[in-house]
Design a protein around this motif. Sequence first.
Motif, PDB file in Angstrom:
ATOM      1  N   VAL A   1       0.764   5.564   0.075  1.00 49.13           N
ATOM      2  CA  VAL A   1      -0.072   6.724   0.364  1.00 49.13           C
ATOM      3  C   VAL A   1       0.757   7.983   0.168  1.00 49.13           C
ATOM      4  CG1 VAL A   1      -1.453   7.922   2.072  1.00 49.13           C
ATOM      5  CG2 VAL A   1      -1.441   5.415   2.011  1.00 49.13           C
TER       6      VAL A   1
ATOM      7  N   GLN B   1       0.858  -1.181   0.000  1.00 54.70           N
ATOM      8  CA  GLN B   1       0.000   0.000   0.000  1.00 54.70           C
ATOM      9  C   GLN B   1       0.902   1.241   0.000  1.00 54.70           C
ATOM     10  OE1 GLN B   1      -0.530  -2.424   2.683  1.00 54.70           O
ATOM     11  NE2 GLN B   1      -1.736  -3.489   1.131  1.00 54.70           N
TER      12      GLN B   1
ATOM     13  N   GLY C   1      -0.790   4.536  -5.575  1.00 55.95           N
ATOM     14  CA  GLY C   1      -1.532   5.253  -4.563  1.00 55.95           C
ATOM     15  C   GLY C   1      -2.717   5.983  -5.164  1.00 55.95           C
ATOM     16  N   GLN C   2      -3.427   6.699  -4.313  1.00 54.13           N
ATOM     17  CA  GLN C   2      -4.622   7.430  -4.738  1.00 54.13           C
ATOM     18  C   GLN C   2      -4.289   8.790  -5.322  1.00 54.13           C
ATOM     19  OE1 GLN C   2      -7.861   6.155  -4.712  1.00 54.13           O
ATOM     20  NE2 GLN C   2      -6.632   4.307  -4.400  1.00 54.13           N
TER      21      GLN C   2
END
Length: 124
Positions: A5, A3, A115-116
């Motif tokens: 971020v 993950q 990531g976003q």
Amino acid sequence: QVQVVESGGGLVQAGGSLRLSCAASGRTFSNYGMGWFRQAPGKEREFVAAISWRGASTNYANSVKGRFTISRDNTKNTVYLQMNSLKPEETAVYYCSAAHGRIATMKPTEYDYWGQGTQVAVSS
């Protein structure tokens, strides 16, 4: 699974600086090459910078060479993008990505995790 971020985006005047951070969790961070891409409204995602899994190699888009610096701290599972002398046309969402076992690849298809994104807006 990894993950990632992103953080550090914001509004800055032309000529200003920002430092983006990308925190990774999950698998062993040092096994991954890391990259930054950006996407402006109505445009395709484009490569910005990449760094190999141990930080020995870096690659930059021609448009950012000499102004942007990518770095990583494997003890903190974090990769950074220092952006100086920003231009209005660099307004975009900036994405961090991770590529398992890769060198500093420029190809988005070689990245496994994304990531976003974090918004960067450069005013004129």
